[in-house]
Write a protein that holds these residues in place. Structure first.
Motif, PDB file in Angstrom:
ATOM      1  N   ARG A 298     -78.676  36.400 -40.627  1.00 38.49           N
ATOM      2  CA  ARG A 298     -78.774  34.938 -40.501  1.00 38.49           C
ATOM      3  C   ARG A 298     -78.579  34.492 -39.054  1.00 38.49           C
ATOM      4  NH1 ARG A 298     -75.911  35.567 -45.305  1.00 38.49           N
ATOM      5  NH2 ARG A 298     -73.921  35.140 -44.270  1.00 38.49           N
ATOM      6  N   ASN A 299     -77.626  35.106 -38.358  1.00 36.73           N
ATOM      7  CA  ASN A 299     -77.402  34.749 -36.949  1.00 36.73           C
ATOM      8  C   ASN A 299     -78.607  35.111 -36.091  1.00 36.73           C
ATOM      9  OD1 ASN A 299     -74.855  33.746 -37.480  1.00 36.73           O
ATOM     10  ND2 ASN A 299     -73.807  35.631 -36.916  1.00 36.73           N
ATOM     11  N   ARG A 300     -79.153  36.299 -36.304  1.00 33.93           N
ATOM     12  CA  ARG A 300     -80.336  36.720 -35.534  1.00 33.93           C
ATOM     13  C   ARG A 300     -81.526  35.836 -35.862  1.00 33.93           C
ATOM     14  NH1 ARG A 300     -81.188  43.014 -36.088  1.00 33.93           N
ATOM     15  NH2 ARG A 300     -83.074  42.426 -34.982  1.00 33.93           N
ATOM     16  N   ARG A 301     -81.683  35.498 -37.145  1.00 33.34           N
ATOM     17  CA  ARG A 301     -82.787  34.618 -37.563  1.00 33.34           C
ATOM     18  C   ARG A 301     -82.683  33.274 -36.858  1.00 33.34           C
ATOM     19  NH1 ARG A 301     -81.775  32.810 -43.188  1.00 33.34           N
ATOM     20  NH2 ARG A 301     -80.337  31.523 -41.984  1.00 33.34           N
ATOM     21  N   ASP A 302     -81.485  32.713 -36.838  1.00 33.80           N
ATOM     22  CA  ASP A 302     -81.291  31.418 -36.186  1.00 33.80           C
ATOM     23  C   ASP A 302     -81.604  31.499 -34.690  1.00 33.80           C
ATOM     24  OD1 ASP A 302     -80.572  30.452 -38.655  1.00 33.80           O
ATOM     25  OD2 ASP A 302     -78.419  30.367 -38.207  1.00 33.80           O
ATOM     26  N   ALA A 303     -81.199  32.596 -34.055  1.00 32.64           N
ATOM     27  CA  ALA A 303     -81.473  32.770 -32.625  1.00 32.64           C
ATOM     28  C   ALA A 303     -82.973  32.907 -32.362  1.00 32.64           C
ATOM     29  CB  ALA A 303     -80.722  33.997 -32.091  1.00 32.64           C
ATOM     30  N   VAL A 304     -83.664  33.647 -33.219  1.00 31.34           N
ATOM     31  CA  VAL A 304     -85.113  33.820 -33.059  1.00 31.34           C
ATOM     32  C   VAL A 304     -85.823  32.479 -33.241  1.00 31.34           C
ATOM     33  CG1 VAL A 304     -87.179  34.862 -34.068  1.00 31.34           C
ATOM     34  CG2 VAL A 304     -85.146  36.254 -33.693  1.00 31.34           C
ATOM     35  N   VAL A 305     -85.414  31.722 -34.242  1.00 31.19           N
ATOM     36  CA  VAL A 305     -86.025  30.410 -34.475  1.00 31.19           C
ATOM     37  C   VAL A 305     -85.789  29.506 -33.274  1.00 31.19           C
ATOM     38  CG1 VAL A 305     -85.881  28.311 -35.890  1.00 31.19           C
ATOM     39  CG2 VAL A 305     -85.972  30.561 -36.982  1.00 31.19           C
ATOM     40  N   HIS A 306     -84.598  29.562 -32.702  1.00 30.07           N
ATOM     41  CA  HIS A 306     -84.304  28.771 -31.510  1.00 30.07           C
ATOM     42  C   HIS A 306     -85.229  29.156 -30.355  1.00 30.07           C
ATOM     43  CE1 HIS A 306     -81.962  26.545 -28.553  1.00 30.07           C
ATOM     44  NE2 HIS A 306     -81.958  27.632 -27.810  1.00 30.07           N
ATOM     45  N   ARG A 307     -85.425  30.465 -30.154  1.00 28.47           N
ATOM     46  CA  ARG A 307     -86.305  30.919 -29.064  1.00 28.47           C
ATOM     47  C   ARG A 307     -87.760  30.543 -29.350  1.00 28.47           C
ATOM     48  NH1 ARG A 307     -82.309  34.895 -28.824  1.00 28.47           N
ATOM     49  NH2 ARG A 307     -83.331  36.385 -30.191  1.00 28.47           N
ATOM     50  N   LEU A 308     -88.185  30.598 -30.598  1.00 32.44           N
ATOM     51  CA  LEU A 308     -89.551  30.181 -30.929  1.00 32.44           C
ATOM     52  C   LEU A 308     -89.750  28.695 -30.657  1.00 32.44           C
ATOM     53  CD1 LEU A 308     -90.327  32.071 -34.249  1.00 32.44           C
ATOM     54  CD2 LEU A 308     -91.482  32.359 -32.052  1.00 32.44           C
ATOM     55  N   ARG A 309     -88.771  27.899 -31.036  1.00 30.28           N
ATOM     56  CA  ARG A 309     -88.862  26.454 -30.754  1.00 30.28           C
ATOM     57  C   ARG A 309     -88.941  26.201 -29.255  1.00 30.28           C
ATOM     58  NH1 ARG A 309     -84.434  24.795 -35.209  1.00 30.28           N
ATOM     59  NH2 ARG A 309     -85.872  24.517 -36.939  1.00 30.28           N
ATOM     60  N   ALA A 310     -88.154  26.928 -28.489  1.00 27.79           N
ATOM     61  CA  ALA A 310     -88.181  26.772 -27.040  1.00 27.79           C
ATOM     62  C   ALA A 310     -89.549  27.161 -26.478  1.00 27.79           C
ATOM     63  CB  ALA A 310     -87.075  27.603 -26.386  1.00 27.79           C
ATOM     64  N   ALA A 311     -90.126  28.208 -27.031  1.00 24.78           N
ATOM     65  CA  ALA A 311     -91.447  28.657 -26.565  1.00 24.78           C
ATOM     66  C   ALA A 311     -92.522  27.628 -26.882  1.00 24.78           C
ATOM     67  CB  ALA A 311     -91.803  30.001 -27.208  1.00 24.78           C
ATOM     68  N   VAL A 312     -92.437  27.018 -28.048  1.00 24.29           N
ATOM     69  CA  VAL A 312     -93.414  26.015 -28.443  1.00 24.29           C
ATOM     70  C   VAL A 312     -93.275  24.765 -27.565  1.00 24.29           C
ATOM     71  CG1 VAL A 312     -94.094  24.447 -30.302  1.00 24.29           C
ATOM     72  CG2 VAL A 312     -93.630  26.845 -30.795  1.00 24.29           C
TER      73      VAL A 312
ATOM     74  N   GLU B 131     -88.035  42.989 -28.607  1.00 28.36           N
ATOM     75  CA  GLU B 131     -88.537  43.837 -29.692  1.00 28.36           C
ATOM     76  C   GLU B 131     -87.774  43.617 -30.994  1.00 28.36           C
ATOM     77  OE1 GLU B 131     -91.047  46.169 -31.653  1.00 28.36           O
ATOM     78  OE2 GLU B 131     -91.289  45.651 -29.543  1.00 28.36           O
ATOM     79  N   GLY B 132     -86.462  43.486 -30.940  1.00 28.55           N
ATOM     80  CA  GLY B 132     -85.684  43.252 -32.153  1.00 28.55           C
ATOM     81  C   GLY B 132     -86.052  41.948 -32.826  1.00 28.55           C
ATOM     82  N   ASP B 133     -86.399  40.936 -32.028  1.00 34.35           N
ATOM     83  CA  ASP B 133     -86.836  39.654 -32.579  1.00 34.35           C
ATOM     84  C   ASP B 133     -88.132  39.829 -33.365  1.00 34.35           C
ATOM     85  OD1 ASP B 133     -84.707  38.443 -31.262  1.00 34.35           O
ATOM     86  OD2 ASP B 133     -85.955  37.627 -29.646  1.00 34.35           O
TER      87      ASP B 133
END
Length: 69
Positions: free
Chosen positions: A53-67, A23-25
């Protein structure tokens, strides 16, 4: 036919939220999509800009993994 980039992003987020994102993501992504700066996002989310910035980077990492999955 080429897809609209925002529509494609929404589809990626929807797919990722089925298990990759929390949810936070999703809250952070909503603010990011709105185009807010890290400082403005930090004020809105009541955290430091560095945390944003740290949370943004983590979310982007998880999105890339999902893709990639």
């Amino acid at each position: 036919a080429q897809r609209e980039p925002l529509l494609e992003l929404l589809e990626v987020i929807a797919a990722a939220s089925q298990g990759q994102l929390v949810e936070g993501d999703l809250e952070l992504l909503k603010v990011l999509i709105g185009g807010a700066s890290a400082n403005a996002m930090a004020r809105q989310l009541r955290v430091s800009p560095r945390t944003v910035r740290n949370r943004r980077d983590a979310v982007v990492h998880r999105l890339r993994a999902a893709v990639a999955a």
